[in-house]
Design a protein around this motif. Structure first.
Motif, PDB file in Angstrom:
ATOM      1  N   MET A   1     -24.931  31.240  -1.012  1.00 22.06           N
ATOM      2  CA  MET A   1     -24.908  32.213   0.076  1.00 22.06           C
ATOM      3  C   MET A   1     -23.461  32.405   0.552  1.00 22.06           C
ATOM      4  O   MET A   1     -22.681  31.468   0.575  1.00 22.06           O
ATOM      5  N   THR A   2     -23.132  33.609   0.965  1.00 17.51           N
ATOM      6  CA  THR A   2     -21.793  33.926   1.453  1.00 17.51           C
ATOM      7  C   THR A   2     -21.495  33.171   2.754  1.00 17.51           C
ATOM      8  O   THR A   2     -22.324  33.127   3.649  1.00 17.51           O
ATOM      9  N   GLN A   3     -20.314  32.540   2.831  1.00 15.44           N
ATOM     10  CA  GLN A   3     -19.893  31.887   4.076  1.00 15.44           C
ATOM     11  C   GLN A   3     -19.414  32.952   5.043  1.00 15.44           C
ATOM     12  O   GLN A   3     -18.839  33.959   4.648  1.00 15.44           O
ATOM     13  N   ARG A   4     -19.648  32.754   6.296  1.00 17.27           N
ATOM     14  CA  ARG A   4     -19.204  33.736   7.277  1.00 17.27           C
ATOM     15  C   ARG A   4     -18.615  33.011   8.476  1.00 17.27           C
ATOM     16  O   ARG A   4     -18.923  31.846   8.723  1.00 17.27           O
ATOM     17  N   VAL A   5     -17.809  33.721   9.216  1.00 23.93           N
ATOM     18  CA  VAL A   5     -17.183  33.161  10.403  1.00 23.93           C
ATOM     19  C   VAL A   5     -18.089  33.422  11.588  1.00 23.93           C
ATOM     20  O   VAL A   5     -18.568  34.534  11.781  1.00 23.93           O
ATOM     21  N   ARG A   6     -18.329  32.371  12.376  1.00 18.86           N
ATOM     22  CA  ARG A   6     -19.175  32.533  13.553  1.00 18.86           C
ATOM     23  C   ARG A   6     -18.400  33.246  14.641  1.00 18.86           C
ATOM     24  O   ARG A   6     -17.272  32.877  14.953  1.00 18.86           O
TER      25      ARG A   6
ATOM     26  N   LEU B   1     -34.053  37.534   0.952  1.00 20.02           N
ATOM     27  CA  LEU B   1     -33.741  38.855   1.513  1.00 20.02           C
ATOM     28  C   LEU B   1     -32.457  38.831   2.336  1.00 20.02           C
ATOM     29  O   LEU B   1     -31.759  39.836   2.451  1.00 20.02           O
ATOM     30  N   CYS B   2     -32.127  37.681   2.900  1.00 17.55           N
ATOM     31  CA  CYS B   2     -30.978  37.556   3.817  1.00 17.55           C
ATOM     32  C   CYS B   2     -29.650  37.755   3.088  1.00 17.55           C
ATOM     33  O   CYS B   2     -29.450  37.204   2.002  1.00 17.55           O
ATOM     34  N   ASN B   3     -28.756  38.531   3.702  1.00 16.72           N
ATOM     35  CA  ASN B   3     -27.422  38.733   3.126  1.00 16.72           C
ATOM     36  C   ASN B   3     -26.335  38.042   3.962  1.00 16.72           C
ATOM     37  O   ASN B   3     -25.156  38.328   3.785  1.00 16.72           O
ATOM     38  N   ALA B   4     -26.755  37.169   4.877  1.00 10.33           N
ATOM     39  CA  ALA B   4     -25.834  36.358   5.691  1.00 10.33           C
ATOM     40  C   ALA B   4     -24.927  37.203   6.577  1.00 10.33           C
ATOM     41  O   ALA B   4     -23.800  36.805   6.866  1.00 10.33           O
ATOM     42  N   CYS B   5     -25.416  38.333   7.048  1.00 13.88           N
ATOM     43  CA  CYS B   5     -24.574  39.197   7.889  1.00 13.88           C
ATOM     44  C   CYS B   5     -24.325  38.590   9.266  1.00 13.88           C
ATOM     45  O   CYS B   5     -23.327  38.885   9.913  1.00 13.88           O
ATOM     46  N   GLY B   6     -25.230  37.755   9.752  1.00 12.55           N
ATOM     47  CA  GLY B   6     -25.033  37.087  11.030  1.00 12.55           C
ATOM     48  C   GLY B   6     -25.479  37.879  12.242  1.00 12.55           C
ATOM     49  O   GLY B   6     -25.304  37.428  13.377  1.00 12.55           O
ATOM     50  N   ILE B   7     -26.059  39.039  12.047  1.00 12.79           N
ATOM     51  CA  ILE B   7     -26.485  39.868  13.181  1.00 12.79           C
ATOM     52  C   ILE B   7     -27.547  39.131  14.011  1.00 12.79           C
ATOM     53  O   ILE B   7     -27.534  39.171  15.241  1.00 12.79           O
ATOM     54  N   CYS B   8     -28.442  38.435  13.357  1.00 12.07           N
ATOM     55  CA  CYS B   8     -29.481  37.702  14.085  1.00 12.07           C
ATOM     56  C   CYS B   8     -28.853  36.704  15.058  1.00 12.07           C
ATOM     57  O   CYS B   8     -29.281  36.591  16.203  1.00 12.07           O
ATOM     58  N   ALA B   9     -27.823  35.995  14.586  1.00  9.01           N
ATOM     59  CA  ALA B   9     -27.170  34.999  15.431  1.00  9.01           C
ATOM     60  C   ALA B   9     -26.458  35.654  16.611  1.00  9.01           C
ATOM     61  O   ALA B   9     -26.431  35.102  17.709  1.00  9.01           O
ATOM     62  N   MET B  10     -25.891  36.825  16.391  1.00  8.32           N
ATOM     63  CA  MET B  10     -25.191  37.508  17.478  1.00  8.32           C
ATOM     64  C   MET B  10     -26.155  37.953  18.567  1.00  8.32           C
ATOM     65  O   MET B  10     -25.819  37.953  19.743  1.00  8.32           O
ATOM     66  N   PHE B  11     -27.368  38.321  18.192  1.00 10.37           N
ATOM     67  CA  PHE B  11     -28.325  38.839  19.169  1.00 10.37           C
ATOM     68  C   PHE B  11     -29.166  37.749  19.831  1.00 10.37           C
ATOM     69  O   PHE B  11     -29.770  38.000  20.872  1.00 10.37           O
ATOM     70  N   CYS B  12     -29.229  36.580  19.232  1.00 10.36           N
ATOM     71  CA  CYS B  12     -30.102  35.531  19.789  1.00 10.36           C
ATOM     72  C   CYS B  12     -29.654  35.164  21.208  1.00 10.36           C
ATOM     73  O   CYS B  12     -28.534  34.681  21.401  1.00 10.36           O
ATOM     74  N   PRO B  13     -30.493  35.363  22.212  1.00 16.90           N
ATOM     75  CA  PRO B  13     -30.093  35.087  23.594  1.00 16.90           C
ATOM     76  C   PRO B  13     -29.910  33.601  23.876  1.00 16.90           C
ATOM     77  O   PRO B  13     -29.271  33.241  24.862  1.00 16.90           O
ATOM     78  N   ASP B  14     -30.451  32.743  23.025  1.00 19.88           N
ATOM     79  CA  ASP B  14     -30.299  31.306  23.225  1.00 19.88           C
ATOM     80  C   ASP B  14     -29.262  30.708  22.282  1.00 19.88           C
ATOM     81  O   ASP B  14     -29.069  29.495  22.289  1.00 19.88           O
ATOM     82  N   ASN B  15     -28.611  31.557  21.497  1.00 19.45           N
ATOM     83  CA  ASN B  15     -27.589  31.088  20.553  1.00 19.45           C
ATOM     84  C   ASN B  15     -28.146  29.942  19.706  1.00 19.45           C
ATOM     85  O   ASN B  15     -27.468  28.933  19.482  1.00 19.45           O
ATOM     86  N   ALA B  16     -29.376  30.114  19.266  1.00 16.09           N
ATOM     87  CA  ALA B  16     -30.070  29.032  18.567  1.00 16.09           C
ATOM     88  C   ALA B  16     -29.924  29.115  17.052  1.00 16.09           C
ATOM     89  O   ALA B  16     -30.547  28.334  16.335  1.00 16.09           O
ATOM     90  N   ILE B  17     -29.115  30.068  16.571  1.00 20.50           N
ATOM     91  CA  ILE B  17     -28.949  30.225  15.127  1.00 20.50           C
ATOM     92  C   ILE B  17     -27.531  29.792  14.763  1.00 20.50           C
ATOM     93  O   ILE B  17     -26.553  30.321  15.282  1.00 20.50           O
TER      94      ILE B  17
ATOM     95  N   GLU C   1     -24.137  28.488  12.212  1.00 19.46           N
ATOM     96  CA  GLU C   1     -23.250  29.141  11.247  1.00 19.46           C
ATOM     97  C   GLU C   1     -23.935  29.328   9.900  1.00 19.46           C
ATOM     98  O   GLU C   1     -23.741  30.340   9.231  1.00 19.46           O
ATOM     99  N   ASN C   2     -24.721  28.342   9.497  1.00 18.19           N
ATOM    100  CA  ASN C   2     -25.387  28.461   8.201  1.00 18.19           C
ATOM    101  C   ASN C   2     -26.807  29.012   8.349  1.00 18.19           C
ATOM    102  O   ASN C   2     -27.644  28.840   7.470  1.00 18.19           O
TER     103      ASN C   2
END
Ligand code: SF4
Ligand code: SF4
Length: 83
Positions: free
Chosen positions: A1-6, A34-50, A52-53
């Motif tokens: 999976m592609t690494q991304r910056v938090r 299906l996931c492309n590791a874009c990180g959008i889910c983590a940005m929107f999570c109101p509890d920041n529960a997602i 870096e990986n």
């Protein structure tokens, strides 16, 4: 999976009422095929529960489903909790 910056700098912490506990009805499940590791889910999570990986911390996830709603790849399914 592609690494991304938090992008978010905060971390989930135990709130005044403690961790989520047992009241959550649904929990998110990521389909890694299906996931492309874009990180959008983590940005929107109101509890920041997602993390870096893209692991979901169920101690803090409230099961709101925002991550599943915002995922452009429809890679997150909300599944009913098993009690
Ligand atoms: S269901 Fe809500 S709280 Fe849980 S990981 Fe998704 S956005 Fe965050
Ligand atoms: S928003 Fe969807 S595709 Fe993007 S990282 Fe999250 S689960 Fe993967």
């Amino acid at each position: 999976m592609t690494q991304r910056v938090r992008l978010a700098i905060s971390r989930p912490v135990q709130g005044a009422c403690g961790k989520t506990g047992s009241w959550r009805v649904f929990q998110p499940r990521v389909n890694r095929d299906l996931c492309n590791a874009c990180g959008i889910c983590a940005m929107f999570c109101p509890d920041n529960a997602i993390s870096e990986n893209l692991e979901i911390d169920l101690d803090f996830c409230k099961g709101c489903g925002i991550c599943a709603h915002e995922c452009p790849k429809k890679a997150i399914e909300m599944v009913r909790e098993e009690k």
